[in-house]
Enzyme design. Structure first.
Site, PDB file in Angstrom:
ATOM      1  N   LYS A   1     -32.595  94.366  53.544  1.00 61.12           N
ATOM      2  CA  LYS A   1     -32.498  93.490  54.605  1.00 61.12           C
ATOM      3  C   LYS A   1     -32.321  91.818  53.783  1.00 61.12           C
ATOM      4  O   LYS A   1     -33.321  91.101  53.634  1.00 61.12           O
ATOM      5  CB  LYS A   1     -33.650  93.152  55.656  1.00 61.12           C
TER       6      LYS A   1
HETATM    7  N1  PMP Z   1     -29.034  96.385  61.596  1.00 61.14           N
HETATM    8  C1  PMP Z   1     -28.917  95.271  61.365  1.00 61.14           C
HETATM    9  C2  PMP Z   1     -28.117  94.711  60.761  1.00 61.14           C
HETATM   10  C3  PMP Z   1     -30.191  94.337  61.511  1.00 61.14           C
HETATM   11  O1  PMP Z   1     -30.240  93.084  61.196  1.00 61.14           O
HETATM   12  C4  PMP Z   1     -31.283  94.835  62.329  1.00 61.14           C
HETATM   13  C5  PMP Z   1     -32.438  94.043  62.813  1.00 61.14           C
HETATM   14  N2  PMP Z   1     -33.335  94.091  61.601  1.00 61.14           N
HETATM   15  C6  PMP Z   1     -31.378  96.341  62.676  1.00 61.14           C
HETATM   16  C7  PMP Z   1     -30.083  96.973  62.419  1.00 61.14           C
HETATM   17  C8  PMP Z   1     -32.307  97.005  63.425  1.00 61.14           C
HETATM   18  O2  PMP Z   1     -33.459  97.253  62.536  1.00 61.14           O
HETATM   19  P1  PMP Z   1     -35.005  97.137  63.255  1.00 61.14           P
HETATM   20  O3  PMP Z   1     -34.950  98.261  64.210  1.00 61.14           O
HETATM   21  O4  PMP Z   1     -35.645  97.513  61.738  1.00 61.14           O
HETATM   22  O5  PMP Z   1     -35.475  95.839  63.631  1.00 61.14           O
END
Ligand code: PMP
Length: 295
Positions: free
Chosen positions: A153
């Site tokens: 991320k």
């Molecule tokens: N894809 C992207 C590009 C994101 O930014 C997020 C948010 N973090 C998600 C998917 C979903 O991830 P999560 O369920 O871990 O928040």
């Protein structure tokens, strides 16, 4: 908005006022987007204020750092404890928590000299997530996983998300659905994607998507509720034939998709498997009923 004069955040071992926190304008993260972050939710549950899957988020933060060559000396447990302190010091219950790992000044394209950890939080409104979304197919692709580390991320990756969101809003939609470099459906700018067809839930495999923690929870919910769930590559044409669909993420939870490119789905949301999954997700994050069994 995100902080007031009273807000306290954690920065490099200390709890300080957000208004007094400083960063260096020559930092590597500011110049190159070379930093990593997380987004975690806390809820006022029947058992008090609780973060949802904070350890998983901090493990992902550590993995993002490792993949990017950014050293981070905190354990997931330590960061989770700090998070509860941040919530307590700011008297927050329903909150969004933002840990950010950013790098010290270094204009060379090399690993950082020093790394900082900031953890802050702000209150979230429970009701903004409940609006069904009108979604378009984005003209922006998710980045090539051979060019960047899609599993991490990384701050800089969100320029792609911002472009896709701006485009969607400009076209009069709430959000965009991005494809991967091969034209298969990948994810939203900040959320993973699922659709329902003939009693089965489908979602893209990892590769060109962020492996979301909410996505994993949804898969666990499907297994618990005996709903078949399949990871597979599919094109937008398949989505147009779907019974229902949703985006899922920590911040937005599960957002019903009303239509894609103006085309509505066959099933009313309340009768859909997606609706059942959303209700179950809510029960789990609020620590109600069957939540205990599967998380
Ligand atoms: N894809 C992207 C590009 C994101 O930014 C997020 C948010 N973090 C998600 C998917 C979903 O991830 P999560 O369920 O871990 O928040």
């Amino acid at each position: 908005m995100y902080y007031t004069d009273e807000t306290v955040l954690f920065l490099d071992g200390k709890f300080i006022k957000a208004k007094d926190a400083r960063t260096d304008l020559f930092g590597q993260t500011l110049h190159y987007g070379y930093g990593v972050f997380e987004g975690i939710r806390s809820y006022e549950t029947v058992n008090g204020t609780k973060t949802f899957k904070a350890l998983e988020h901090y493990e992902r933060l550590k993995r993002s750092c490792a993949l990017m060559g950014i050293p981070l000396d905190y354990s997931a447990e330590e960061m989770s404890q700090i998070t509860y302190q941040v919530l307590e010091k700011n008297e927050l219950t329903n909150a969004y928590i933002r840990p950010l790992v950013f790098c010290s000044p270094n204009m060379a394209l090399t690993s950082p000299n020093e790394v900082s950890l900031m953890i802050t939080a702000w209150e979230v409104d429970q009701h903004t997530t409940l609006q069904p979304a009108k979604v378009c197919i984005s003209s922006f692709q998710r980045p090539n996983p051979k060019a960047v580390t899609m599993e991490a991320k990384v701050c800089g990756l969100y320029t792609n998300s911002i472009l896709a969101t701006m485009e969607a809003k400009k076209r009069g939609f709430d959000d965009g659905l991005l494809l991967d470099l091969n034209g298969f459906v990948a994810e939203g700018p900040g959320a993973n994607f699922f659709y329902e067809k003939d009693g089965v839930m489908y979602t893209p495999p990892v590769g060109s998507i962020l492996p979301g923690i909410t996505r994993k929870t949804v898969i666990d919910i499907c297994q618990f509720l005996d709903i078949p769930v399949q990871e597979k590559y599919f094109r937008p044409e398949e989505v147009f034939e779907a019974d229902s669909a949703f985006f899922c993420s920590t911040m937005q939870e599960i957002v019903a998709i009303e239509s894609i490119e103006g085309q509505a789905f066959a099933k009313p949301w309340k009768d859909s498997l997606s609706g059942l999954i959303r209700d179950t997700y809510r029960s789990i994050v609020l620590d109600k009923s069957y939540g205990y069994v599967i998380v």
